[in-house]
Design an enzyme around this catalytic site. Sequence first.
Site, PDB file in Angstrom:
ATOM      1  N   GLY A   1       0.849  -1.202   0.000  1.00 60.94           N
ATOM      2  CA  GLY A   1       0.000   0.000   0.000  1.00 60.94           C
ATOM      3  C   GLY A   1       0.877   1.242   0.000  1.00 60.94           C
ATOM      4  N   LYS A   2       0.561   2.179   0.883  1.00 59.24           N
ATOM      5  CA  LYS A   2       1.275   3.463   0.871  1.00 59.24           C
ATOM      6  C   LYS A   2       2.684   3.372   1.469  1.00 59.24           C
ATOM      7  CE  LYS A   2      -2.920   6.239   1.018  1.00 59.24           C
ATOM      8  NZ  LYS A   2      -3.795   7.070   1.868  1.00 59.24           N
TER       9      LYS A   2
ATOM     10  N   HIS B   1      12.659  -3.252  22.866  1.00 58.49           N
ATOM     11  CA  HIS B   1      11.724  -2.213  22.437  1.00 58.49           C
ATOM     12  C   HIS B   1      12.018  -0.944  23.223  1.00 58.49           C
ATOM     13  CE1 HIS B   1       8.068  -0.048  21.542  1.00 58.49           C
ATOM     14  NE2 HIS B   1       7.652  -1.021  20.751  1.00 58.49           N
TER      15      HIS B   1
ATOM     16  N   ASP C   1      11.107  -3.471   9.687  1.00 58.83           N
ATOM     17  CA  ASP C   1      10.032  -2.578   9.262  1.00 58.83           C
ATOM     18  C   ASP C   1      10.606  -1.554   8.298  1.00 58.83           C
ATOM     19  OD1 ASP C   1       8.251  -3.870  10.884  1.00 58.83           O
ATOM     20  OD2 ASP C   1       7.717  -2.122  12.099  1.00 58.83           O
TER      21      ASP C   1
ATOM     22  N   GLU D   1       4.524  -9.564  16.900  1.00 53.96           N
ATOM     23  CA  GLU D   1       5.399  -9.148  18.001  1.00 53.96           C
ATOM     24  C   GLU D   1       5.080  -9.934  19.285  1.00 53.96           C
ATOM     25  OE1 GLU D   1       7.015  -4.931  18.202  1.00 53.96           O
ATOM     26  OE2 GLU D   1       5.480  -4.891  19.752  1.00 53.96           O
TER      27      GLU D   1
END
Length: 362
Positions: free
Chosen positions: A129-130, A238, A216, A309
């Site tokens: 997608g975007k 994280h 990512d 995750e």
Amino acid sequence: MLVNISKTHILISFVFLLILSGAIYTYLENITIPFSFCQPCHENSEPVVDEVEKRVETKHCPHMGVGNLKMKAGLSYPQPSTMIGRTDVNSVTNWNAPLVWEGTFDPVVIDDIYRRMNPRVAVVVLAVGKYTRFLKGFLESGEKYFLVGLRVTYYIFTDNEQDVPNVTLSEGRKITILPVPSAKRWQDVVLSKMKWATVTIDKQIRNEADYLFMMDVDSVFHNRFGAESLSQMSAVLHRGYYKNINRDGFPYERRPESKAYIPAGEGDYYYTAAVWGGYLEDMYRLVKYCYEQSEEDAKNNIEAVWQEESHLNKYFLYNKPAKVLSPEYLWSDYDAPGSDIKLIRISQLVKDYAEVRPNGGH
Ligand code: UD2
């Protein structure tokens, strides 16, 4: 006389053979291994756990393990100290794995070791997608900072091939584009990452890489992200939870109905799913595990709170990573770093979730 000549011959032949074997040994010791031959090391290892009681037993791969950390003679670097080092942070886990921060390794030593090993590294990213808009920044900055000097292939899974930018790559590095269907929900995209990675490792990546990173795409590299990040299995803390002193505050999946369930009172750290990596076969097992566990959840009409995750965190609790990377290895532009973060190696971009995701929301 005849007897004497034979003895001399035997002696000369023996000395000659001794010198020859010495020369061959020295040569083999010093050549750079062009490929890792790790796959056979894992051929007979157990499949991934799907029950917490079982443990993954992966055979040690002799080509990339501790025994193979060879460094060239005469390399110049400051003498390492046994007394001076980072004292503001913990640099070892309670299962004795390195916890990597700036100042806990010497890049000169690390680079010499790993460039001689010359591993092939696969990076799997989804740009559906975007999210193709993030590829340019990710790839261009990756070429500046990510495993510079090593062979890297970026496997880009996208539903929009024509939007993949033309980025100049360094020698030994390439891009492979893999078409995937579009999705209506962002949750389906992040979960499908596990499916596409599993399928493609089986079909293609297994023959082309020794290490694999899952990343990512909506992030930009800012500083060295080097070979100090490599291990059999490396997980990244994280940034949002690494200072938590109460493990019950980690956003683990807490519903027993989900395969990602972690009971209260258990847990080491909270790891991000936005960057993780390791030996190809170990990563294959883990990616497949996340895929299969989320499929099981889907059959039971449940989706883990943080999708892949959550499954990843369950796995790493019972199968400890060989290296833990500090949040330097994935920061976020949403947060200002504290004094313990000496440098940010890669950072997630601020994005308008509602605008960029197919079904909006966070
Ligand atoms: C968090 C995690 C992410 C994942 C996700 C799942 C961090 C920093 N990130 O990210 O790893 O666990 O939560 O809940 O902890 N993508 C597309 N198209 C889409 C949606 C996603 O290509 O429409 C891909 C893309 O590579 C993106 C990644 O999936 O970088 C993660 O999605 P996200 O960035 O929207 O998720 P985010 O920021 O909440």
